[in-house]
Design a protein around this motif. Structure first.
Motif, PDB file in Angstrom:
ATOM      1  N   LEU A  39      -0.754  -3.565  -0.049  1.00 20.96           N
ATOM      2  CA  LEU A  39      -0.623  -5.017   0.088  1.00 20.96           C
ATOM      3  C   LEU A  39      -0.517  -5.410   1.564  1.00 20.96           C
ATOM      4  O   LEU A  39      -1.174  -6.359   2.010  1.00 20.96           O
ATOM      5  N   LEU A  40       0.292  -4.690   2.322  1.00 18.32           N
ATOM      6  CA  LEU A  40       0.400  -4.990   3.755  1.00 18.32           C
ATOM      7  C   LEU A  40      -0.943  -4.788   4.450  1.00 18.32           C
ATOM      8  O   LEU A  40      -1.310  -5.570   5.334  1.00 18.32           O
ATOM      9  N   THR A  41      -1.697  -3.773   4.068  1.00 17.59           N
ATOM     10  CA  THR A  41      -3.021  -3.539   4.642  1.00 17.59           C
ATOM     11  C   THR A  41      -3.932  -4.715   4.358  1.00 17.59           C
ATOM     12  O   THR A  41      -4.641  -5.201   5.245  1.00 17.59           O
ATOM     13  N   TYR A  42      -3.905  -5.195   3.114  1.00 20.63           N
ATOM     14  CA  TYR A  42      -4.727  -6.361   2.773  1.00 20.63           C
ATOM     15  C   TYR A  42      -4.313  -7.570   3.615  1.00 20.63           C
ATOM     16  O   TYR A  42      -5.153  -8.245   4.207  1.00 20.63           O
ATOM     17  N   LEU A  43      -3.013  -7.851   3.655  1.00 16.70           N
ATOM     18  CA  LEU A  43      -2.539  -9.045   4.355  1.00 16.70           C
ATOM     19  C   LEU A  43      -2.823  -8.999   5.857  1.00 16.70           C
ATOM     20  O   LEU A  43      -3.172 -10.021   6.461  1.00 16.70           O
ATOM     21  N   LEU A  44      -2.716  -7.817   6.457  1.00 21.01           N
ATOM     22  CA  LEU A  44      -2.890  -7.708   7.899  1.00 21.01           C
ATOM     23  C   LEU A  44      -4.347  -7.596   8.331  1.00 21.01           C
ATOM     24  O   LEU A  44      -4.739  -8.133   9.369  1.00 21.01           O
ATOM     25  N   PHE A  45      -5.162  -6.866   7.547  1.00 18.16           N
ATOM     26  CA  PHE A  45      -6.502  -6.533   8.016  1.00 18.16           C
ATOM     27  C   PHE A  45      -7.640  -7.188   7.237  1.00 18.16           C
ATOM     28  O   PHE A  45      -8.708  -7.417   7.779  1.00 18.16           O
ATOM     29  N   GLU A  46      -7.443  -7.443   5.951  1.00 12.62           N
ATOM     30  CA  GLU A  46      -8.569  -7.844   5.120  1.00 12.62           C
ATOM     31  C   GLU A  46      -8.509  -9.271   4.587  1.00 12.62           C
ATOM     32  O   GLU A  46      -9.493  -9.758   4.057  1.00 12.62           O
ATOM     33  N   SER A  47      -7.379  -9.936   4.703  1.00  9.24           N
ATOM     34  CA  SER A  47      -7.254 -11.283   4.141  1.00  9.24           C
ATOM     35  C   SER A  47      -8.123 -12.301   4.886  1.00  9.24           C
ATOM     36  O   SER A  47      -8.454 -13.353   4.345  1.00  9.24           O
ATOM     37  N   ASP A  48      -8.517 -11.981   6.128  1.00  7.81           N
ATOM     38  CA  ASP A  48      -9.352 -12.901   6.902  1.00  7.81           C
ATOM     39  C   ASP A  48     -10.771 -12.973   6.354  1.00  7.81           C
ATOM     40  O   ASP A  48     -11.417 -14.010   6.442  1.00  7.81           O
ATOM     41  N   SER A  49     -11.258 -11.871   5.784  1.00 10.31           N
ATOM     42  CA  SER A  49     -12.629 -11.809   5.283  1.00 10.31           C
ATOM     43  C   SER A  49     -12.613 -11.459   3.799  1.00 10.31           C
ATOM     44  O   SER A  49     -12.694 -10.282   3.424  1.00 10.31           O
ATOM     45  N   GLU A  50     -12.507 -12.480   2.973  1.00 13.15           N
ATOM     46  CA  GLU A  50     -12.440 -12.274   1.521  1.00 13.15           C
ATOM     47  C   GLU A  50     -13.732 -11.656   0.997  1.00 13.15           C
ATOM     48  O   GLU A  50     -13.703 -10.812   0.105  1.00 13.15           O
ATOM     49  N   GLU A  51     -14.877 -12.070   1.569  1.00 16.78           N
ATOM     50  CA  GLU A  51     -16.168 -11.520   1.148  1.00 16.78           C
ATOM     51  C   GLU A  51     -16.230 -10.014   1.401  1.00 16.78           C
ATOM     52  O   GLU A  51     -16.689  -9.245   0.551  1.00 16.78           O
ATOM     53  N   GLY A  52     -15.784  -9.601   2.573  1.00 11.15           N
ATOM     54  CA  GLY A  52     -15.778  -8.182   2.913  1.00 11.15           C
ATOM     55  C   GLY A  52     -14.850  -7.396   2.015  1.00 11.15           C
ATOM     56  O   GLY A  52     -15.150  -6.257   1.622  1.00 11.15           O
ATOM     57  N   TYR A  53     -13.709  -8.002   1.690  1.00 11.91           N
ATOM     58  CA  TYR A  53     -12.737  -7.360   0.805  1.00 11.91           C
ATOM     59  C   TYR A  53     -13.342  -7.159  -0.582  1.00 11.91           C
ATOM     60  O   TYR A  53     -13.259  -6.070  -1.152  1.00 11.91           O
ATOM     61  N   VAL A  54     -13.980  -8.194  -1.120  1.00  7.53           N
ATOM     62  CA  VAL A  54     -14.601  -8.106  -2.441  1.00  7.53           C
ATOM     63  C   VAL A  54     -15.678  -7.027  -2.431  1.00  7.53           C
ATOM     64  O   VAL A  54     -15.774  -6.224  -3.372  1.00  7.53           O
ATOM     65  N   GLN A  55     -16.468  -6.977  -1.369  1.00  8.37           N
ATOM     66  CA  GLN A  55     -17.537  -5.978  -1.271  1.00  8.37           C
ATOM     67  C   GLN A  55     -16.962  -4.574  -1.226  1.00  8.37           C
ATOM     68  O   GLN A  55     -17.486  -3.661  -1.874  1.00  8.37           O
TER      69      GLN A  55
END
Length: 159
Positions: A38-54
């Motif tokens: 969760l911390l990884t998502y919030l810090l690194f991936e929450s800015d790019s939702e498209e990249g996260y979904v991919q």
């Protein structure tokens, strides 16, 4: 020990310095893998939702490719594990559109999976439950997304 409520924790965190909050987060990350994810998502991936979904879709592809197809028992176990993982990642995001998109992708992969899920009642039921769940989630989305996802959902319905 009884856990404090979120409101109590929020109030207490306001009295901590930035350094103390950072130390608390790092200590929290050491205890459970989900906290770290969760911390990884919030810090690194929450800015790019498209990249996260991919990235999540790619992980789902990998998990589907690794399924042992020798028995429906192993297929069911693997499919449930994939669904658990997918829902966990959707929970990290908190975005309903992301959740619907990931579940639609899961259903597409499951529908095209070989051996066919139509020969196993448990897998068919799991698939239909996910379609029903998606159907309930779609009205909460933006109109354009509702239309797009409804079209995909219609294609996925298997009777």
């Amino acid at each position: 020990m009884k856990a404090a409520t979120v409101a109590q924790i929020k109030k207490e965190l306001q009295f901590k310095s930035q350094e103390e909050v950072t130390q608390l987060c790092l200590r929290l990350a050491r205890f459970k893998k989900e906290n770290k994810e969760l911390l990884t998502y919030l810090l690194f991936e929450s800015d790019s939702e498209e990249g996260y979904v991919q990235a999540v879709k790619e992980e789902v592809d990998t998990m589907f490719a690794e399924i042992n197809v020798n028995s429906y028992f192993y297929i069911k176990k693997s499919v449930r594990k994939i669904l658990r993982t997918l829902k966990k990642y959707a929970r990290y995001s908190g975005d309903k559109a992301t959740e619907v998109e990931l579940l639609l992708y899961f259903c597409e992969k499951l529908k095209s999976f070989r051996p066919s899920i139509q020969r196993n009642t448990t897998l068919k039921n799991l698939y239909n439950r996910q379609l029903d769940y998606i159907e309930k989630k779609i009205p909460a989305l933006h109109e354009d997304l509702q239309h797009d996802y409804s079209m995909i959902l219609e294609e996925l319905h298997v009777k």
